[in-house]
Design a protein around this motif. Structure first.
Motif, PDB file in Angstrom:
ATOM      1  N   UNK A 262       0.801  -1.225   0.000  1.00 30.96           N
ATOM      2  CA  UNK A 262       0.000   0.000   0.000  1.00 30.96           C
ATOM      3  C   UNK A 262       0.831   1.271   0.000  1.00 30.96           C
ATOM      4  N   UNK A 263       1.987   1.276   0.651  1.00 31.51           N
ATOM      5  CA  UNK A 263       2.763   2.503   0.728  1.00 31.51           C
ATOM      6  C   UNK A 263       4.199   2.244   1.125  1.00 31.51           C
ATOM      7  N   UNK A 264       5.086   3.140   0.686  1.00 32.47           N
ATOM      8  CA  UNK A 264       6.518   2.985   0.983  1.00 32.47           C
ATOM      9  C   UNK A 264       7.183   4.359   0.929  1.00 32.47           C
ATOM     10  N   UNK A 265       8.201   4.520   1.751  1.00 29.54           N
ATOM     11  CA  UNK A 265       9.037   5.717   1.668  1.00 29.54           C
ATOM     12  C   UNK A 265      10.411   5.384   2.234  1.00 29.54           C
ATOM     13  N   UNK A 266      11.427   6.121   1.784  1.00 25.90           N
ATOM     14  CA  UNK A 266      12.795   5.883   2.220  1.00 25.90           C
ATOM     15  C   UNK A 266      13.512   7.205   2.459  1.00 25.90           C
ATOM     16  N   UNK A 267      14.455   7.180   3.402  1.00 26.44           N
ATOM     17  CA  UNK A 267      15.272   8.358   3.704  1.00 26.44           C
ATOM     18  C   UNK A 267      16.709   7.896   3.927  1.00 26.44           C
ATOM     19  N   UNK A 268      17.599   8.862   4.146  1.00 24.05           N
ATOM     20  CA  UNK A 268      19.000   8.541   4.399  1.00 24.05           C
ATOM     21  C   UNK A 268      19.545   9.471   5.479  1.00 24.05           C
ATOM     22  N   UNK A 269      20.190   8.871   6.495  1.00 26.16           N
ATOM     23  CA  UNK A 269      20.705   9.682   7.599  1.00 26.16           C
ATOM     24  C   UNK A 269      22.176   9.455   7.899  1.00 26.16           C
ATOM     25  N   UNK A 270      22.867   8.619   7.152  1.00 27.28           N
ATOM     26  CA  UNK A 270      24.305   8.460   7.318  1.00 27.28           C
ATOM     27  C   UNK A 270      24.705   7.241   8.127  1.00 27.28           C
ATOM     28  N   UNK A 271      25.897   6.739   7.842  1.00 30.85           N
ATOM     29  CA  UNK A 271      26.377   5.500   8.447  1.00 30.85           C
ATOM     30  C   UNK A 271      26.518   5.594   9.956  1.00 30.85           C
ATOM     31  N   UNK A 272      25.878   4.657  10.649  1.00 27.00           N
ATOM     32  CA  UNK A 272      25.978   4.498  12.110  1.00 27.00           C
ATOM     33  C   UNK A 272      25.582   5.747  12.889  1.00 27.00           C
ATOM     34  N   UNK A 273      24.838   6.630  12.283  1.00 27.15           N
ATOM     35  CA  UNK A 273      24.330   7.819  12.993  1.00 27.15           C
ATOM     36  C   UNK A 273      22.955   7.472  13.574  1.00 27.15           C
ATOM     37  N   UNK A 274      22.989   6.638  14.603  1.00 26.78           N
ATOM     38  CA  UNK A 274      21.744   6.045  15.074  1.00 26.78           C
ATOM     39  C   UNK A 274      20.823   7.047  15.730  1.00 26.78           C
ATOM     40  N   UNK A 275      21.347   8.022  16.417  1.00 28.83           N
ATOM     41  CA  UNK A 275      20.482   9.043  17.004  1.00 28.83           C
ATOM     42  C   UNK A 275      19.724   9.795  15.910  1.00 28.83           C
ATOM     43  N   UNK A 276      20.406  10.066  14.808  1.00 26.24           N
ATOM     44  CA  UNK A 276      19.773  10.774  13.702  1.00 26.24           C
ATOM     45  C   UNK A 276      18.768   9.897  12.965  1.00 26.24           C
ATOM     46  N   UNK A 277      18.909   8.584  13.092  1.00 32.83           N
ATOM     47  CA  UNK A 277      17.963   7.699  12.406  1.00 32.83           C
ATOM     48  C   UNK A 277      16.554   7.852  12.971  1.00 32.83           C
ATOM     49  N   UNK A 278      16.435   8.407  14.170  1.00 33.52           N
ATOM     50  CA  UNK A 278      15.096   8.668  14.721  1.00 33.52           C
ATOM     51  C   UNK A 278      14.283   9.541  13.773  1.00 33.52           C
ATOM     52  N   UNK A 279      14.850  10.654  13.382  1.00 32.97           N
ATOM     53  CA  UNK A 279      14.133  11.566  12.496  1.00 32.97           C
ATOM     54  C   UNK A 279      13.948  10.973  11.107  1.00 32.97           C
ATOM     55  N   UNK A 280      14.999  10.321  10.590  1.00 38.81           N
ATOM     56  CA  UNK A 280      14.907   9.750   9.255  1.00 38.81           C
ATOM     57  C   UNK A 280      13.894   8.632   9.161  1.00 38.81           C
ATOM     58  N   UNK A 281      13.870   7.744  10.158  1.00 39.31           N
ATOM     59  CA  UNK A 281      12.921   6.643  10.143  1.00 39.31           C
ATOM     60  C   UNK A 281      11.493   7.151  10.330  1.00 39.31           C
ATOM     61  N   UNK A 282      11.320   8.123  11.217  1.00 38.41           N
ATOM     62  CA  UNK A 282       9.984   8.697  11.416  1.00 38.41           C
ATOM     63  C   UNK A 282       9.469   9.319  10.127  1.00 38.41           C
ATOM     64  N   UNK A 283      10.349  10.004   9.400  1.00 37.55           N
ATOM     65  CA  UNK A 283       9.938  10.613   8.135  1.00 37.55           C
ATOM     66  C   UNK A 283       9.575   9.543   7.113  1.00 37.55           C
ATOM     67  N   UNK A 284      10.312   8.438   7.095  1.00 47.63           N
ATOM     68  CA  UNK A 284       9.979   7.332   6.188  1.00 47.63           C
ATOM     69  C   UNK A 284       8.611   6.743   6.535  1.00 47.63           C
ATOM     70  N   UNK A 398      19.659   0.537   7.425  1.00 47.93           N
ATOM     71  CA  UNK A 398      20.916  -0.054   7.012  1.00 47.93           C
ATOM     72  C   UNK A 398      22.080   0.498   7.800  1.00 47.93           C
ATOM     73  N   UNK A 399      23.124  -0.286   7.897  1.00 46.63           N
ATOM     74  CA  UNK A 399      24.313   0.147   8.629  1.00 46.63           C
ATOM     75  C   UNK A 399      24.961   1.360   7.987  1.00 46.63           C
ATOM     76  N   UNK A 400      24.719   1.567   6.710  1.00 40.39           N
ATOM     77  CA  UNK A 400      25.282   2.718   6.016  1.00 40.39           C
ATOM     78  C   UNK A 400      24.358   3.927   6.014  1.00 40.39           C
ATOM     79  N   UNK A 401      23.185   3.813   6.625  1.00 40.61           N
ATOM     80  CA  UNK A 401      22.351   4.992   6.833  1.00 40.61           C
ATOM     81  C   UNK A 401      21.023   5.049   6.132  1.00 40.61           C
ATOM     82  N   UNK A 402      20.633   4.010   5.383  1.00 40.86           N
ATOM     83  CA  UNK A 402      19.331   4.016   4.714  1.00 40.86           C
ATOM     84  C   UNK A 402      18.223   3.663   5.703  1.00 40.86           C
ATOM     85  N   UNK A 403      17.076   4.306   5.540  1.00 38.90           N
ATOM     86  CA  UNK A 403      15.891   4.013   6.354  1.00 38.90           C
ATOM     87  C   UNK A 403      14.731   3.762   5.406  1.00 38.90           C
ATOM     88  N   UNK A 404      13.897   2.786   5.718  1.00 39.66           N
ATOM     89  CA  UNK A 404      12.789   2.460   4.832  1.00 39.66           C
ATOM     90  C   UNK A 404      11.597   1.972   5.647  1.00 39.66           C
TER      91      UNK A 404
END
Length: 416
Positions: A262-284, A398-404
């Motif tokens: 039904x739906x998909x989105x992806x973002x990128x926040x950088x390798x091992x920047x796990x604190x930043x993945x909060x915003x990127x994953x939420x946006x995805x 992903x370990x390199x920073x992709x969020x989906x």
């Protein structure tokens, strides 16, 4: 924009070759029971590696699943892919499909992170040990992460849109999304998914550079995301393939629509920047819900990325709350991969297969080996939980920073 009704992307076939089951039925039985098959690595040449625990596929005979002429030119990860594709096509009632009249009607899209490390290592050993004349001609293709897409399409005669997604672990979800979009644009069907085979000496050496990798030697303690004892993730091999096709065409030929992409989105926040993945994953998550036309409170279950790193686990829990609001603290969350390993690109495809099966059976599988949850999540542990499930949200980083993020709907949602 929503796709026309007749071009809705439906999941009609699932094929699984995983550490906890080499068919969809055996995979689901073990997953719903919360069985853990994590164990000591037994592959030759891996005995002295710091990595001790993984999810191995042990009940699989490639010679019984793949013809000899394909076996000799492919790595283990492609053996898994071809076998899983066969299972998915049979499930979708396309196993015996004759595409000669419309050769461009079916395509293939896969994702892979580890590639054919076992095959490549063997050929390089021959090069340095015996000389270039002893290196086989398939060295140039078998190791390549695109090999599974190519071999499935060649073996089956599929000449429709074929591609490979390079988005580290999140690529597994992105492959499913690529398939859905190809179907909405007019392709009849796409075989989509991911399989991995990272448990060979060369491949394992490559992984040892990941700080997030767990080197704990006790299988019951090596992979415990969302707990105070989280110490990283345990890798796995195997994976899953799905058949994604147009709903109307599927129903006209009598196929069972198991779910909708039904739906998909992806973002990128950088390798091992796990604190930043909060915003990127939420946006995805927000993007996936928006494409699906789905309100946050409609999400019935979340299949978590579950990295097993404290900072990353905290970021994911917060991302779910950020994107789903108050519902994010009440919605059931699960991570069945803690029982069989986090298989890189294959991990979210196995989660997607489990999500479809969970919706069909009205049962949320548990998170094995996890008990003392230390985040504000309704994590399903211990045993499976019965629930009416219409919408599932699958997450991957992903370990390199992709969020989906991927939204799946029950197969009867809005059925014509």
């Amino acid at each position: 924009m929503s796709a026309p009704h007749e071009r809705r992307a439906a999941v009609t076939g699932i094929g699984v070759v995983a550490p906890n089951g080499t068919s969809t039925d055996t995979f689901w039985k073990a997953t719903q029971e919360g069985l853990s098959v994590l164990d000591r690595i037994t592959r030759e040449g891996c005995e002295h590696m710091p990595l001790k625990v993984a999810g191995e596929v042990r009940d699989f005979d490639p010679a019984a699943a793949v013809e000899e002429r394909f076996l000799v030119q492919t790595d283990r990860f492609t053996h898994y892919a071809m076998a899983a594709a066969d299972l998915a096509l049979d499930d979708a009632r396309l196993g015996a499909a004759d595409t000669s009249a419309a050769p461009y009607s079916i395509g293939v899209v896969t994702a892979a992170g580890s590639g054919g490390g076992e095959f490549g290592q063997r050929e390089l050993q021959r090069l340095w040990g015996k000389g270039s004349r002893f290196v086989g001609p398939y060295q140039s293709i078998a190791w390549f992460y695109a090999a599974s897409t190519g071999q499935i399409s060649i073996r089956r005669g599929f000449k429709g849109p074929c591609s490979v997604v390079a988005a580290d672990e999140a690529g597994g979800l992105d492959a499913i999304a690529h398939a859905a979009r190809a179907v909405r644009r007019g392709t009849d069907a796409i075989v989509a998914g991911s399989t991995e085979a990272p448990l060979a000496p060369y491949s394992m050496v490559c992984q040892l550079g990941y700080e997030e990798l767990s080197i704990v030697e006790d299988p019951a303690r090596a992979y415990r995301p969302f707990t105070s004892s989280a110490c990283g993730f345990v890798p796995a091999e195997g994976g899953a393939m799905l058949v994604v096709e147009a709903e109307r065409a599927a129903r006209e030929r009598g196929a069972v629509v198991r779910a909708f992409v039904a739906g998909h989105a992806a973002t990128f926040t950088g390798a091992s920047r796990w604190a930043e993945s909060r915003e990127g994953l939420a946006q995805a998550i927000r993007g996936a819900l928006d494409e699906a036309g789905c309100a946050p409170e409609e999400v019935d279950v979340v299949f978590a990325d579950a990295l097993g790193v404290p900072e990353a686990d905290r970021a994911e829990a917060l991302a779910i709350a950020d994107a789903l609001g108050g519902h994010g603290r009440r919605v059931p969350v699960t991570a069945p991969k803690t029982g069989f390993g986090r298989g890189y690109c294959a991990a979210p495809v196995l989660d997607s297969a489990a999500a479809v099966l969970a919706m069909e059976h009205g049962l949320i599988p548990p998170t094995p080996n996890v008990f003392d949850v230390c985040h504000d999540l309704d994590l399903v542990t211990g045993r499976a939980r019965a629930a009416e499930l219409r919408t599932a949200l699958v997450l991957s980083r992903g370990l390199m920073g992709s969020n989906s993020a991927l939204v799946l709907r029950h197969g009867t949602a809005g059925a014509s």
